[in-house]
Scaffold this motif. Structure first.
Motif, PDB file in Angstrom:
ATOM      1  N   UNK A 193       0.842  -1.201   0.000  1.00 48.20           N
ATOM      2  CA  UNK A 193       0.000   0.000   0.000  1.00 48.20           C
ATOM      3  C   UNK A 193       0.871   1.242   0.000  1.00 48.20           C
ATOM      4  N   UNK A 194       0.217   2.387  -0.097  1.00 43.60           N
ATOM      5  CA  UNK A 194       0.870   3.675   0.079  1.00 43.60           C
ATOM      6  C   UNK A 194       0.282   4.345   1.318  1.00 43.60           C
ATOM      7  N   UNK A 195       1.142   4.886   2.150  1.00 40.60           N
ATOM      8  CA  UNK A 195       0.696   5.766   3.229  1.00 40.60           C
ATOM      9  C   UNK A 195       0.586   7.154   2.607  1.00 40.60           C
ATOM     10  N   UNK A 196      -0.604   7.714   2.654  1.00 37.93           N
ATOM     11  CA  UNK A 196      -0.861   8.999   2.006  1.00 37.93           C
ATOM     12  C   UNK A 196      -0.789  10.114   3.044  1.00 37.93           C
ATOM     13  N   UNK A 197      -0.003  11.136   2.729  1.00 34.38           N
ATOM     14  CA  UNK A 197       0.055  12.307   3.617  1.00 34.38           C
ATOM     15  C   UNK A 197      -0.073  13.573   2.765  1.00 34.38           C
ATOM     16  N   UNK A 198      -0.712  14.576   3.341  1.00 37.36           N
ATOM     17  CA  UNK A 198      -0.911  15.855   2.653  1.00 37.36           C
ATOM     18  C   UNK A 198      -0.041  16.913   3.289  1.00 37.36           C
ATOM     19  N   UNK A 199       0.457  17.799   2.447  1.00 42.50           N
ATOM     20  CA  UNK A 199       1.215  18.953   2.917  1.00 42.50           C
ATOM     21  C   UNK A 199       0.518  20.201   2.382  1.00 42.50           C
ATOM     22  N   UNK A 200       0.007  21.013   3.287  1.00 42.20           N
ATOM     23  CA  UNK A 200      -0.628  22.270   2.890  1.00 42.20           C
ATOM     24  C   UNK A 200       0.074  23.396   3.631  1.00 42.20           C
ATOM     25  N   UNK A 201       1.347  23.597   3.292  1.00 41.54           N
ATOM     26  CA  UNK A 201       2.174  24.572   3.998  1.00 41.54           C
ATOM     27  C   UNK A 201       2.257  25.870   3.219  1.00 41.54           C
ATOM     28  N   UNK A 202       3.025  26.806   3.752  1.00 44.40           N
ATOM     29  CA  UNK A 202       3.248  28.084   3.070  1.00 44.40           C
ATOM     30  C   UNK A 202       4.003  27.877   1.758  1.00 44.40           C
ATOM     31  N   UNK A 203       4.819  26.810   1.699  1.00 42.03           N
ATOM     32  CA  UNK A 203       5.670  26.600   0.527  1.00 42.03           C
ATOM     33  C   UNK A 203       5.013  25.778  -0.577  1.00 42.03           C
ATOM     34  N   UNK A 204       4.083  24.883  -0.218  1.00 40.60           N
ATOM     35  CA  UNK A 204       3.497  24.026  -1.252  1.00 40.60           C
ATOM     36  C   UNK A 204       2.240  23.334  -0.751  1.00 40.60           C
ATOM     37  N   UNK A 205       1.431  22.890  -1.711  1.00 46.41           N
ATOM     38  CA  UNK A 205       0.327  21.975  -1.455  1.00 46.41           C
ATOM     39  C   UNK A 205       0.697  20.705  -2.208  1.00 46.41           C
ATOM     40  N   UNK A 206       0.837  19.589  -1.492  1.00 41.98           N
ATOM     41  CA  UNK A 206       1.225  18.364  -2.183  1.00 41.98           C
ATOM     42  C   UNK A 206       0.713  17.140  -1.443  1.00 41.98           C
ATOM     43  N   UNK A 217      -0.805  12.142  -8.934  1.00 42.31           N
ATOM     44  CA  UNK A 217      -0.257  13.103  -9.895  1.00 42.31           C
ATOM     45  C   UNK A 217      -1.224  14.270 -10.107  1.00 42.31           C
ATOM     46  N   UNK A 218      -2.521  13.966 -10.224  1.00 42.54           N
ATOM     47  CA  UNK A 218      -3.524  15.016 -10.435  1.00 42.54           C
ATOM     48  C   UNK A 218      -3.624  15.918  -9.209  1.00 42.54           C
ATOM     49  N   UNK A 219      -3.608  15.327  -8.021  1.00 38.12           N
ATOM     50  CA  UNK A 219      -3.661  16.129  -6.789  1.00 38.12           C
ATOM     51  C   UNK A 219      -2.457  17.061  -6.715  1.00 38.12           C
ATOM     52  N   UNK A 220      -1.277  16.558  -7.063  1.00 42.57           N
ATOM     53  CA  UNK A 220      -0.074  17.403  -7.019  1.00 42.57           C
ATOM     54  C   UNK A 220      -0.107  18.484  -8.102  1.00 42.57           C
ATOM     55  N   UNK A 221      -0.653  18.168  -9.280  1.00 46.26           N
ATOM     56  CA  UNK A 221      -0.802  19.181 -10.334  1.00 46.26           C
ATOM     57  C   UNK A 221      -1.727  20.295  -9.847  1.00 46.26           C
ATOM     58  N   UNK A 222      -2.861  19.914  -9.250  1.00 45.47           N
ATOM     59  CA  UNK A 222      -3.801  20.909  -8.726  1.00 45.47           C
ATOM     60  C   UNK A 222      -3.208  21.656  -7.537  1.00 45.47           C
ATOM     61  N   UNK A 223      -2.367  20.982  -6.762  1.00 48.03           N
ATOM     62  CA  UNK A 223      -1.701  21.633  -5.629  1.00 48.03           C
ATOM     63  C   UNK A 223      -0.816  22.775  -6.077  1.00 48.03           C
ATOM     64  N   UNK A 224      -0.113  22.599  -7.198  1.00 46.96           N
ATOM     65  CA  UNK A 224       0.735  23.673  -7.736  1.00 46.96           C
ATOM     66  C   UNK A 224      -0.142  24.865  -8.140  1.00 46.96           C
ATOM     67  N   UNK A 225      -1.252  24.572  -8.809  1.00 47.18           N
ATOM     68  CA  UNK A 225      -2.161  25.632  -9.236  1.00 47.18           C
ATOM     69  C   UNK A 225      -2.768  26.328  -8.018  1.00 47.18           C
ATOM     70  N   UNK A 226      -3.233  25.540  -7.040  1.00 39.39           N
ATOM     71  CA  UNK A 226      -3.864  26.112  -5.841  1.00 39.39           C
ATOM     72  C   UNK A 226      -2.876  26.960  -5.049  1.00 39.39           C
ATOM     73  N   UNK A 227      -1.640  26.483  -4.926  1.00 46.97           N
ATOM     74  CA  UNK A 227      -0.640  27.246  -4.170  1.00 46.97           C
ATOM     75  C   UNK A 227      -0.355  28.571  -4.863  1.00 46.97           C
ATOM     76  N   UNK A 228      -0.230  28.534  -6.192  1.00 45.76           N
ATOM     77  CA  UNK A 228      -0.005  29.775  -6.942  1.00 45.76           C
ATOM     78  C   UNK A 228      -1.206  30.711  -6.770  1.00 45.76           C
ATOM     79  N   UNK A 229      -2.422  30.160  -6.789  1.00 46.46           N
ATOM     80  CA  UNK A 229      -3.626  30.985  -6.616  1.00 46.46           C
ATOM     81  C   UNK A 229      -3.664  31.603  -5.219  1.00 46.46           C
ATOM     82  N   UNK A 230      -3.278  30.849  -4.199  1.00 44.14           N
ATOM     83  CA  UNK A 230      -3.252  31.383  -2.829  1.00 44.14           C
ATOM     84  C   UNK A 230      -2.235  32.519  -2.743  1.00 44.14           C
TER      85      UNK A 230
END
Length: 182
Positions: free
Chosen positions: A55-68, A135-148
């Motif tokens: 399996x994969x252990x999934x973790x989210x990073x929603x910091x000042x530097x990135x969303x991933x 991959x899609x979540x990370x692609x959207x994370x780049x867009x969301x971080x830039x938008x923030x």
């Protein structure tokens, strides 16, 4: 008199005529209780190893530097005891059962795998669909971080009032300050 004991959910009984400790549920027959328990442990370990799941252990990073989203390769090696969890407050407070598992993964920079208890809903199967979703979540994370970042810059760029914009109010209130009133 029949001697019986429970071990790992199995009943082990002493058979006087054979001078052995037997567990008919799993086909164990040993000369001592300790050996019978050890044999059950061995059977349990073999069953766990043959039933382990990648399996994969999934973790989210929603910091000042990135969303991933990060996926750490893991192996689910055991099922844990479910826990009652609570979410929300007041009338919206709900209880739910959180399924728990134990997994092995390299989580730290030392390169050594360690065992850790995890909520089952924090793990994902190793499939092409999961790779694509990460991959899609990370692609959207780049867009969301830039938008923030753009949002924050735009919010900072909103013109603010200055003292010269409220000179009339300052003059109207000046007598209060001169009389010693705050």
């Amino acid at each position: 008199m029949s001697l019986r004991t429970q071990y790992r959910g199995y009943t082990i009984h002493y058979a006087e005529n054979r001078d052995s400790w037997d567990c008919s549920d799993c086909g164990v027959s040993e000369s001592s209780l300790g050996k019978a328990k050890s044999k059950i442990d061995s059977l349990h370990l073999k069953l766990r190893k043959s039933s382990a799941v990648d399996a994969y252990e999934i973790s989210r990073n929603e910091s000042e530097r990135e969303f991933s989203v990060k996926a750490t390769e893991a192996r689910i090696i055991d099922y844990g005891k479910p826990r009652i969890q609570r979410s929300g407050y007041g009338e919206n407070r709900k209880e739910y059962v959180e399924e728990r598992v134990f997994s092995m993964a390299v989580r730290h920079g030392n390169g050594k795998a360690s065992r850790s208890e995890q909520p089952l809903n924090g793990l994902a199967p190793v499939t092409p669909e999961v790779h694509a979703a990460i991959d899609e979540a990370n692609r959207l994370g780049v867009i969301a971080h830039a938008a923030v970042k753009e949002f924050r810059a735009a919010a900072r760029a909103i013109p603010r009032l200055k003292l010269e914009d409220i000179t009339g109010l300052i003059e109207a209130a000046r007598h209060q300050f001169e009389e010693g009133e705050a």
